[in-house]
Design a protein around this motif. Sequence first.
Motif, short mmCIF file in Angstrom:
data_model
loop_
_atom_site.label_atom_id
_atom_site.label_comp_id
_atom_site.label_asym_id
_atom_site.label_seq_id
_atom_site.Cartn_x
_atom_site.Cartn_y
_atom_site.Cartn_z
N ASN A 16 0.61 -1.20 -0.13
CA ASN A 16 -0.03 0.04 -0.04
C ASN A 16 0.68 1.31 -0.04
N SER A 17 2.22 1.16 -0.10
CA SER A 17 3.20 2.39 -0.42
C SER A 17 3.10 3.13 0.83
N ARG A 18 2.75 2.58 2.07
CA ARG A 18 2.77 3.19 3.57
C ARG A 18 4.14 2.58 4.06
N GLU A 19 4.64 3.49 5.01
CA GLU A 19 5.72 2.98 5.83
C GLU A 19 5.00 2.09 7.03
N HIS A 20 5.67 1.09 7.37
CA HIS A 20 4.95 0.18 8.32
C HIS A 20 5.71 -0.25 9.24
N THR A 21 5.64 -0.06 10.65
CA THR A 21 6.51 -0.31 11.72
C THR A 21 5.43 -1.31 12.43
N PHE A 22 6.09 -2.53 12.84
CA PHE A 22 5.29 -3.59 13.73
C PHE A 22 6.33 -4.25 14.69
N PRO A 23 5.89 -4.55 15.87
CA PRO A 23 6.53 -4.88 17.06
C PRO A 23 6.87 -6.51 16.63
N ILE A 24 7.89 -6.98 17.29
CA ILE A 24 8.14 -8.39 17.17
C ILE A 24 8.63 -8.93 18.59
N GLY A 25 8.42 -10.15 18.49
CA GLY A 25 8.83 -10.91 20.05
C GLY A 25 10.22 -11.54 20.03
N GLN A 26 10.24 -11.99 21.16
CA GLN A 26 11.53 -12.68 21.40
C GLN A 26 11.97 -13.85 20.77
N LEU A 27 11.31 -14.66 20.45
CA LEU A 27 11.18 -15.78 19.35
C LEU A 27 11.59 -15.11 17.72
N THR A 28 10.96 -14.01 17.42
CA THR A 28 11.48 -13.33 16.18
C THR A 28 13.23 -12.81 16.33
N LEU A 29 13.34 -12.21 17.60
CA LEU A 29 14.55 -11.78 17.62
C LEU A 29 15.84 -12.81 17.48
N ASP A 30 15.13 -14.09 18.20
CA ASP A 30 16.31 -15.09 18.18
C ASP A 30 16.37 -15.64 16.89
N VAL A 31 15.34 -15.59 15.91
CA VAL A 31 15.52 -16.07 14.59
C VAL A 31 16.51 -15.18 13.80
N LEU A 32 16.16 -13.75 14.17
CA LEU A 32 17.12 -12.70 13.38
C LEU A 32 18.74 -12.78 13.96
N GLU A 33 18.67 -13.21 15.10
CA GLU A 33 20.10 -13.32 15.90
C GLU A 33 21.02 -14.53 15.02
N ARG A 34 20.21 -15.53 14.54
CA ARG A 34 21.12 -16.39 14.05
C ARG A 34 21.27 -16.27 12.49
N ILE A 35 20.82 -15.38 12.06
CA ILE A 35 21.17 -15.05 10.34
C ILE A 35 22.26 -14.19 10.25
N PRO A 36 23.26 -15.01 9.67
CA PRO A 36 24.51 -14.22 9.46
C PRO A 36 24.51 -13.08 8.83
N ILE A 37 25.35 -12.09 9.04
CA ILE A 37 25.68 -10.81 8.54
C ILE A 37 26.51 -10.83 7.37
N GLN A 38 26.28 -10.79 5.97
CA GLN A 38 27.13 -10.88 4.77
C GLN A 38 27.74 -9.56 4.78
N SER A 39 29.02 -9.67 4.43
CA SER A 39 29.78 -8.31 4.21
C SER A 39 29.50 -7.84 2.78
N GLN A 40 29.40 -6.36 2.98
CA GLN A 40 28.99 -5.63 1.59
C GLN A 40 27.66 -5.90 1.27
N SER A 41 26.64 -6.39 2.24
CA SER A 41 25.04 -6.57 1.85
C SER A 41 24.38 -5.91 2.96
#
Length: 349
Positions: free
Chosen positions: A252-277
């Motif tokens: 809908n071409s609108r900025e969208h901010t939404f809250p996330i829980g601890q399980l989502t944060l845990d998933v994000l923590e496991r994703i490796p940060i790839q250089s230059q991306s």
Amino acid sequence: MPKKQTLTDQSVRNFPAPASGTTMYWDDAIRGFGLRISAGGTKTFMVLIESGRRQSLGHYPHLSLAVARAEAKRVLAEKTLGKIRPAHMAFDDAKAEYLKECKTRVKPRTLGDYTRLLNRHYRFGRKSVAAINPHDLAALLKKLNHAPAERHHAYTAGRAFFRYCVRSHIIEQNPMERIAVLPPNNSRERVLTEPELAKVLKQALAGRSTFDAIVSLLLLTGQRRSEIAALEWAWIDRSEATITLPPQITKNSREHTFPIGQLTLDVLERIPIQSQSQYLFPAQSIRSNTTTVFNGWGKPKERFDRTLAIAPWRLHDLRRTLRTLWAEHGINDSVAERYINHISGVQKG
């Protein structure tokens, strides 16, 4: 939450309806006698037959407080003498309360669908809700085997109704939870069952591939596939536990901010940060001077499904399923629509 005070004509008349669910007011004068008020404003005099099991005496103001209190005394006296067995609310009475409660939180179209499905397929009349068993429900759904889509809609409406009955303490267990109904063949109507959803989440969380992480985030956030695949690290605020999607990637071409829980944060923590991306899920190959995001859906989905052992499903079904379950569990439509940034008449502003 239950409240206790001496019920009077004035207090019964003025008690407000809760924003959601039901509120119970117990009478100080007669132990076991009270008034239940639903979010739709229905006021029902109740008498406690035994722990967790209540009998409806009638609705106010059709039944006055004085008459209800006298009837409660009679019922409780017969209970003490062992002359009565626990009685429960009739299906039609519970259905009326449920639909009135639905009117306060669902779209008119959804209310119309639930009304049609319950009236057409669940013809239990004055039969006690507590007396309806899985065999009864399986038999009525079996009659719809020739129409898989209608059968699944009827199943969904019935499951939502009986969940309401459990939340309202009309029954202790949901008889629909012991019944599994295959979804219709039309993939765009697919709503996963809760056991199926649990299998998908368990397998996705156990995996370590890019696809596993994307499936986990789709299921945990309810956002669109294209939005999750395009996530950038700069959009994630771990301190506030939020993700902000910029307007250029939202439908809908609108900025969208939404809250996330601890399980989502845990998933994000496991994703490796790839250089230059800047992306969480960059493509494996470079298509131009700019690194593109993950877009190889077919083969990873096939591999994911090989050990999953559920009926065919699509990634977008996760979003539809979450939205359906939120509605069944009483989450307000406007809250749910805003969380998933859905373009509809419910979400405004």
